[in-house]
Design an enzyme around this catalytic site. Structure first.
Site, PDB file in Angstrom:
ATOM      1  N   TYR A 173       4.898   6.954  -5.873  1.00  0.00           N
ATOM      2  CA  TYR A 173       4.582   7.157  -4.560  1.00  0.00           C
ATOM      3  C   TYR A 173       4.701   8.871  -4.096  1.00  0.00           C
ATOM      4  CZ  TYR A 173       4.054   2.351  -3.843  1.00  0.00           C
ATOM      5  OH  TYR A 173       3.597   0.963  -3.642  1.00  0.00           O
ATOM      6  N   LYS A 213      11.359  -2.293 -15.224  1.00  0.00           N
ATOM      7  CA  LYS A 213      10.546  -2.471 -16.326  1.00  0.00           C
ATOM      8  C   LYS A 213      10.671  -1.795 -17.650  1.00  0.00           C
ATOM      9  CE  LYS A 213       7.006  -5.034 -18.016  1.00  0.00           C
ATOM     10  NZ  LYS A 213       7.187  -6.428 -18.369  1.00  0.00           N
ATOM     11  N   ASP A 243       8.777  -8.721 -14.022  1.00  0.00           N
ATOM     12  CA  ASP A 243       7.815  -9.830 -14.009  1.00  0.00           C
ATOM     13  C   ASP A 243       8.482 -11.045 -14.007  1.00  0.00           C
ATOM     14  OD1 ASP A 243       8.881  -8.642 -16.467  1.00  0.00           O
ATOM     15  OD2 ASP A 243       7.036  -9.063 -17.583  1.00  0.00           O
ATOM     16  N   ASP A 250       7.603  -2.605  -3.179  1.00  0.00           N
ATOM     17  CA  ASP A 250       6.456  -2.907  -2.272  1.00  0.00           C
ATOM     18  C   ASP A 250       5.898  -4.052  -2.523  1.00  0.00           C
ATOM     19  OD1 ASP A 250       4.287  -2.634  -0.739  1.00  0.00           O
ATOM     20  OD2 ASP A 250       3.335  -0.790  -1.730  1.00  0.00           O
ATOM     21  N   ASP A 289       6.638  -8.039  -0.497  1.00  0.00           N
ATOM     22  CA  ASP A 289       5.247  -8.826   0.110  1.00  0.00           C
ATOM     23  C   ASP A 289       5.249 -10.534  -0.440  1.00  0.00           C
ATOM     24  OD1 ASP A 289       4.448  -6.654   1.388  1.00  0.00           O
ATOM     25  OD2 ASP A 289       2.372  -6.692   0.815  1.00  0.00           O
TER      26      ASP A 289
HETATM   27  P1  ATP Z   1      -1.784  -2.291   4.027  1.00  0.00           P
HETATM   28  O1  ATP Z   1      -2.792  -1.866   2.855  1.00  0.00           O
HETATM   29  O2  ATP Z   1      -1.434  -1.238   5.026  1.00  0.00           O
HETATM   30  O3  ATP Z   1      -0.363  -2.822   3.357  1.00  0.00           O
HETATM   31  P2  ATP Z   1      -2.868  -4.864   3.802  1.00  0.00           P
HETATM   32  O4  ATP Z   1      -4.300  -4.521   3.309  1.00  0.00           O
HETATM   33  O5  ATP Z   1      -1.902  -5.360   2.868  1.00  0.00           O
HETATM   34  O6  ATP Z   1      -2.311  -3.620   4.505  1.00  0.00           O
HETATM   35  P3  ATP Z   1      -2.472  -6.122   6.176  1.00  0.00           P
HETATM   36  O7  ATP Z   1      -3.348  -5.196   7.300  1.00  0.00           O
HETATM   37  O8  ATP Z   1      -1.092  -5.996   5.965  1.00  0.00           O
HETATM   38  O9  ATP Z   1      -3.280  -5.717   4.789  1.00  0.00           O
HETATM   39  O10 ATP Z   1      -2.681  -7.493   6.383  1.00  0.00           O
HETATM   40  C1  ATP Z   1      -3.384  -8.596   5.435  1.00  0.00           C
HETATM   41  C2  ATP Z   1      -4.113  -9.700   6.131  1.00  0.00           C
HETATM   42  O11 ATP Z   1      -2.892 -10.414   6.751  1.00  0.00           O
HETATM   43  C3  ATP Z   1      -4.690  -9.124   7.499  1.00  0.00           C
HETATM   44  O12 ATP Z   1      -6.163  -9.013   6.999  1.00  0.00           O
HETATM   45  C4  ATP Z   1      -4.398 -10.427   8.210  1.00  0.00           C
HETATM   46  O13 ATP Z   1      -5.522 -11.254   8.186  1.00  0.00           O
HETATM   47  C5  ATP Z   1      -3.026 -11.014   8.023  1.00  0.00           C
HETATM   48  N1  ATP Z   1      -2.060 -10.304   8.920  1.00  0.00           N
HETATM   49  C6  ATP Z   1      -1.493  -9.033   8.564  1.00  0.00           C
HETATM   50  N2  ATP Z   1      -0.502  -8.984   9.476  1.00  0.00           N
HETATM   51  C7  ATP Z   1      -0.893  -9.873  10.680  1.00  0.00           C
HETATM   52  C8  ATP Z   1      -0.081 -10.132  11.961  1.00  0.00           C
HETATM   53  N3  ATP Z   1       0.778  -9.379  12.565  1.00  0.00           N
HETATM   54  N4  ATP Z   1      -0.931 -11.065  12.539  1.00  0.00           N
HETATM   55  C9  ATP Z   1      -1.624 -11.982  12.019  1.00  0.00           C
HETATM   56  N5  ATP Z   1      -2.169 -11.676  10.770  1.00  0.00           N
HETATM   57  C10 ATP Z   1      -1.853 -10.834  10.280  1.00  0.00           C
END
Ligand code: ATP
Length: 365
Positions: A147, A198, A231, A255, A259
């Protein structure tokens, strides 16, 4: 509870608030609302200063992270409550990189603490798992790795294009995050630390992780330490999350694995995180992004921001208040006082109001 170490103690603190973009602007006020409520009951003094850094400002003024911002935050604030950054109008996401990565790197927030804690058993997609089975602290190295933005293009846009992204790992950087993970385990009576890399494929960068891990673990004979390739860790954490107390890994893998962990514990809407340098101004943010697909509808789940505010309280050393926030979130889950992503019917502000009211009743008890 994340049980993160405190900054200074004392009963007054200054908090910088950066709501950012999308649902960051909706959930962060709820985090602030809860902090105000809990501070009032606990007779703490909290001062908030809000900053409008994000896509709107970037598009309007061409400014992402203003000059002098890092020094101002470092010298004048105890902690930062952050929302999220990301906006479809800025496809490069340049402002997000400047602001969030800028603050992580320039404030040297080398610990990214991402607790994975199942607060109600119905929230996990795993069969027959309960709250006690999913309780893991993931420590992601936060200032190095893939990053750092070292790399470049050659013959960009042609059929012969080459893109290079360097994975930068320093001895100091690797050692301090691994040591932090062990110290955290020891202080919190946790028995198991798993380092994940890894090194079988990344034979230089992660060879360094291997060597440092083998060295540092010797100082922590009381902790059961183990290594898993990333993995394998991804498989094992799904197969049986009970195996893990503390996980420490590099920036990219942290990261991803956090998730994955967030999904095991109810989804992104509930996951908090802290970007920490022990003893210095640190930044707390929900794990989720700006979620443009639901922004502006008033349905974003504020509990990630609220739990993030709880981590911030722990960082300030305000344990009673942090417990009150955590307890109130668990109650909201029990009573199904929730936004649609968790099967509820409430609006973002309704959930925030409810939590603030609960903590007003319990924080001082
Ligand atoms: P980033 O790239 O910034 O990490 P991301 O692409 O992983 O973001 P997010 O915005 O974190 O996407 O969220 C992915 C999906 O999860 C969103 O489109 C939404 O549907 C759902 N989501 C995330 N956070 C919330 C929240 N606080 N409340 C409800 N739904 C959420």
């Amino acid at each position: 509870m994340a049980n993160i170490p405190m900054r200074a103690g004392g009963s007054a603190a200054r908090i910088a608030v950066i709501p950012g973009d999308g649902i960051g602007q909706e959930v962060t006020p709820e985090g602030v609302k809860v902090l105000r409520a809990v501070a009032t009951v606990g007779k703490r003094s909290l001062e908030f200063v809000e900053f409008d850094w994000g896509a709107d400002k970037f598009l309007r003024d061409g400014v992402s992270l203003p000059a002098g911002a890092v020094e101002m935050l470092r010298d004048e604030f105890d902690a930062i409550l952050f929302g999220a950054l990301g906006d479809p109008r800025v496809p490069s996401n340049q402002h997000a990189a400047d602001i969030l990565l800028g603050l992580r790197f320039k404030l040297d927030l080398y610990v990214n603490a991402r607790p994975v804690e199942l607060l109600h058993e119905r929230l996990t997609p795993l069969r027959d798992r309960t709250e006690k089975d999913v309780r893991i602290m993931v420590f992601r190295e936060n200032t190095e790795g893939l990053y750092v933005g070292v790399g470049g293009f050659f013959k960009k846009g042609t059929a012969d294009e080459i893109a290079v992204q360097e994975d930068v790992n320093s001895r100091k950087g690797v050692e301090r995050i691994i040591r932090y993970a062990f110290e955290y385990a020891r202080k919190n009576g946790l028995k198991r630390v798993c380092m994940s890399d890894k090194s079988n494929a990344m034979t230089f960068a992660h060879d360094l992780w291997q060597r440092v891990f083998k060295e540092v673990r010797q100082e922590y004979a009381d902790i059961d330490s183990r290594h898993l390739y990333i993995d394998t860790l991804a498989m094992e954490i799904v197969r049986d999350p009970r195996q893990f107390d503390v996980i420490v890994t590099c920036n990219l893998f942290g990261d991803i694995i956090s998730d994955l962990g967030a999904q095991l514990a109810g989804g992104l809407g509930l996951a908090p995180s802290g970007n920490i340098h022990p003893g210095r101004t640190s930044l707390f943010e929900p794990v989720h992004g700006s979620a443009p697909n639901i922004a502006g509808k008033g349905i974003a789940n504020p509990l990630g921001s609220v739990l993030t505010a709880g981590m911030l309280l722990e960082f300030l050393g305000w344990k009673t208040e942090a417990v009150a926030v955590h307890t109130a979130v668990k109650e909201a889950l029990l009573k199904n006082y929730l936004t649609p992503d968790l099967g509820g019917t409430k609006k973002t502000t309704e959930v925030g109001d409810w939590i603030a009211e609960r903590v007003s009743k319990t924080a001082g008890a």
